[in-house]
Design an enzyme around this catalytic site. Sequence first.
Site, PDB file in Angstrom:
ATOM      1  N   ASP A 135      45.032  65.942   4.492  1.00  0.00           N
ATOM      2  CA  ASP A 135      44.015  66.941   4.228  1.00  0.00           C
ATOM      3  C   ASP A 135      44.637  67.974   3.272  1.00  0.00           C
ATOM      4  OD1 ASP A 135      41.674  68.571   4.575  1.00  0.00           O
ATOM      5  OD2 ASP A 135      42.798  69.772   6.026  1.00  0.00           O
ATOM      6  N   ASP A 137      43.203  71.696   2.551  1.00  0.00           N
ATOM      7  CA  ASP A 137      43.125  73.081   3.001  1.00  0.00           C
ATOM      8  C   ASP A 137      43.749  73.259   4.380  1.00  0.00           C
ATOM      9  OD1 ASP A 137      41.268  74.507   0.889  1.00  0.00           O
ATOM     10  OD2 ASP A 137      40.382  72.543   1.283  1.00  0.00           O
TER      11      ASP A 137
END
Length: 337
Positions: A135, A137
């Site tokens: 991922d 963020d």
Amino acid sequence: MNSSEQPNPFNDLTPLQLVTAYGGQCHLNWHAGQFSEVKVAAPKPELPVLLCFGRDFSWELLSTLAQALALPSGIFTLSLSKPHPALPAALRLHLPLTYQPTPALLSRLALDHDCQLVYLAQQPTLRKPGLLVMDMDSTAIEIECIDEIAALAGVGEQVAAITARAMNGELDFAQSLLARVKALAGAPESVLAAVLQTLPLMPGLTELVQQLRQHQWQLAIASGGFTYFTEALQQRLGLSATFANQLEIVDGKLTGRVLGNIVDAKRKAEVVTELAQRYQIAPSQTVAIGDGANDLPMLAEAALGVAFHAKPKVQAAANAAITTGSLLQLLYLLDCP
């Protein structure tokens, strides 16, 4: 070295010092609530293993953990893990095949004793090519990009509230993304450049990428964020691929719309399988890491799904959780040469 040379090893040496003195691995007897009878260990033991890192471990703490885990009496192997010069040495307690602690118990013990505890029944190895899908963020980087963009655009509180609810699984991700992006309509493209200019990488990211690339691993980002940032990270870090959402920009301003299909939780999970097939990576060699509820399908799709600085719901569902410290600690969870 034999036990007669160290008559009181449990008084004189810490667990780390003891296992180091025995060449990185030794046998211990666990009985009546204490460890005893140090012996030289045979070749490298098999999984499963309990990884103990994130602090110095005393015999008192190891015994407390063993009691809380209700370990059966018997001979246990304790081994050393130091997969990178920048990481402190960690301990590996090799467990019986029939024993498996619950994630909830490990999470509680780790919190109570300010340490990291990870149980692994299987372990991808750096001895073979592998795949890591991250991922972006709050995982590969320290911020939520859309929150930073919104703050510069003057709609920070409105967007941050939607982000928090989405990451906790209270809102459908696709709908929440469209709502947040809509709030950015009219903002100048320069706000994206301003966020990118000071984009804070998660500590340990660069070193982790370098180490994995040296072992012929493929690295990718699958993000519900934006291509403006993922593509910049791909160039900066030499990633194999990135998947994210594309903001529509017209005449130098954000329109409040997203172009093409949304990269949501389902799409992020698909990326793991697609990239493994593209690069001919064995399914057992796939790793995914993330922090939010929309990462759960991706974590489940990989052979090893790791919750990183994650919400409690994500920690409880993932194969493993790293709750503090740098991304480089992911190396503890891999079988390193």
